[in-house]
Enzyme design. Structure first.
Site, PDB file in Angstrom:
ATOM      1  N   ASP A  69      13.952  38.341  11.103  1.00  0.00           N
ATOM      2  CA  ASP A  69      12.911  38.608  10.101  1.00  0.00           C
ATOM      3  C   ASP A  69      13.329  38.149   8.716  1.00  0.00           C
ATOM      4  O   ASP A  69      12.739  38.550   7.726  1.00  0.00           O
ATOM      5  CB  ASP A  69      12.543  40.103  10.080  1.00  0.00           C
ATOM      6  N   TYR A 117      22.543  34.916  11.748  1.00  0.00           N
ATOM      7  CA  TYR A 117      21.278  34.184  11.561  1.00  0.00           C
ATOM      8  C   TYR A 117      21.445  32.834  12.246  1.00  0.00           C
ATOM      9  O   TYR A 117      22.529  32.245  12.196  1.00  0.00           O
ATOM     10  CB  TYR A 117      21.004  33.918  10.082  1.00  0.00           C
ATOM     11  N   ARG A 125      12.498  40.992  -3.835  1.00  0.00           N
ATOM     12  CA  ARG A 125      12.908  42.334  -4.282  1.00  0.00           C
ATOM     13  C   ARG A 125      13.005  42.297  -5.795  1.00  0.00           C
ATOM     14  O   ARG A 125      13.994  41.837  -6.367  1.00  0.00           O
ATOM     15  CB  ARG A 125      14.233  42.693  -3.632  1.00  0.00           C
ATOM     16  N   HIS A 180      13.704  45.666   8.280  1.00  0.00           N
ATOM     17  CA  HIS A 180      14.740  45.326   7.307  1.00  0.00           C
ATOM     18  C   HIS A 180      14.793  46.382   6.188  1.00  0.00           C
ATOM     19  O   HIS A 180      15.083  46.082   5.040  1.00  0.00           O
ATOM     20  CB  HIS A 180      14.447  43.952   6.705  1.00  0.00           C
ATOM     21  N   THR A 184      19.267  38.310  13.708  1.00  0.00           N
ATOM     22  CA  THR A 184      18.223  38.767  12.783  1.00  0.00           C
ATOM     23  C   THR A 184      17.128  37.712  12.724  1.00  0.00           C
ATOM     24  O   THR A 184      17.407  36.543  12.449  1.00  0.00           O
ATOM     25  CB  THR A 184      18.836  38.999  11.392  1.00  0.00           C
TER      26      THR A 184
END
Ligand SMILES: Cc1cc2nc3c(=O)[nH]c(=O)nc-3n(C[C@H](O)[C@H](O)[C@H](O)COP(=O)(O)O)c2cc1C
Length: 342
Positions: free
Chosen positions: A159, A131, A166, A233, A157
């Protein structure tokens, strides 16, 4: 593992073995998990139109990715903290990938270091996921370390500047075991605070912020990256984002051969791999399936999962009348609607 014939069998077995909070962490998606569901449903909606009476007695699953050969266009996506599933963790995934001849992408939040993974599987093709960090000197240090350990590409990454909601995992958070480490993200063990590891990620980064690596399509081509991974993802970030297999054709068109395009999210069967290749992906990656394999039987379980997917792709090719990867084209797939219009 006898009797476990497909990825879904491995998932059921893994979920029955793992502690509930770990199951929830691996399995869950964002919000109502509509994208998680759609990732699979959309593959099921695409039909395969086989051709018959073709010579499929010799099949070749190999192809070229970024100029180098893979035995099969199948790899493992970066997923964090694989030692929660089994002590073999990322080293087990690396061995499984090495045996089938695919590509491993190691998560920045892996519980095994770059060096450990390289030592466990000296010959695996491996890329490292990263990242963009606020402190750009961290970026440089990580790139150097991974490169020295033999990682051949950086997967950025784009996104996950923030973490999706979650719910299952928020209700029942994992307790990160004290014997585990995140040796790539936090090289200094003393400083490990799992609740804070996302804090150093740059939330403000835009297209202009970097000229390095994997990011969504047209702009990416203009910035000179080599490839992109079409991913949502695994449905863990923005819920109701399209299934990757549905968005793939428009991305492939936009990219227009300037980059290699890969896909992950929802691949569970050889037919899914075939459909992604038919619609223009050069390679696919799996996230959770490798974790289910690890949870069932460590490196051996992950290897079995990868072999099952490879063998299912091989059989799909045989039954569809194609003998090599480059012959898998869009003429082999269709939708029910298009058939009714014939
Ligand atoms: C438990 C879990 C952890 C993940 N961790 C990361 C990560 O550390 N870095 C990253 O770029 N993607 C991460 N992902 C996303 C995966 O790379 C991949 O996009 C996703 O798993 C693909 O969907 P699938 O699980 O349906 O195959 C994670 C996904 C899961 C399920």
């Amino acid at each position: 593992m006898e009797g476990l014939l497909c990825v879904d069998d491995f998932e059921k077995e893994a979920l029955s073995k793992l502690e509930k909070s770990v199951c929830d962490y691996y399995r869950s998606g964002a919000d109502d998990e509509l994208t998680v569901k759609d990732n699979r449903d959309s593959f099921s909606r695409i039909l395969i139109r086989p051709r018959i009476l073709r010579d499929v007695s010799n099949r070749d699953l190999s192809t070229t990715i970024l100029g180098k050969k893979v035995s099969v266009p199948l790899g493992i996506s970066p997923t964090a903290m694989q030692r929660l599933a089994h002590p073999d963790g990322e080293c087990g995934s690396a061995k499984a990938t090495e045996i089938v001849g695919g590509i491993l992408i190691l998560s920045f939040f892996s519980t095994s270091s770059y060096e450990e993974v390289a030592a466990a599987s000296p010959n695996v093709r491996k890329w490292f996921q990263f990242y963009m960090h606020k402190d750009r000197s961290i970026n440089e240090a990580v790139f150097k370390r991974a490169e020295k350990a033999g990682f051949e590409a950086l997967v950025l990454t784009v996104d996950a500047q923030y973490v999706g909601k979650r719910r299952a995992s928020e209700k029942n958070p994992i307790q990160f075991p004290s014997h585990l480490r995140l040796p790539n993200a936090v090289p200094d063990e003393e400083k490990l605070d799992v609740s804070k590891v996302h804090d150093s990620i740059d939330h403000s980064v835009t297209w202009e912020g970097f000229k390095l690596q994997r990011m969504p399509y047209v702009q990416a081509a203009e910035l000179g990256v080599d490839a992109i991974i079409v991913s949502n993802h695994g449905g863990r970030q923005i819920d109701t984002a399209p299934a990757t297999i549905d968005i793939l054709p428009s991305i492939v068109r936009a990219v227009d051969n300037r980059l290699e395009v890969y896909l992950d999210s929802g691949i569970r069967r050889g037919t899914d791999i075939f459909k992604a290749l038919a619609l223009g992906a050069k390679m696919v990656f799996v996230g959770r399936p490798a974790i289910w394999g690890l949870a069932v039987d460590g490196a051996k379980g992950a290897k079995r999962v990868m072999e099952i997917l490879r063998d299912e792709l091989d059989l799909t090719m045989a039954l569809t009348g194609v003998a090599d990867i480059k012959s898998i084209t869009s003429k082999f797939v269709c939708t029910k609607d298009s058939l009714l219009k014939l």
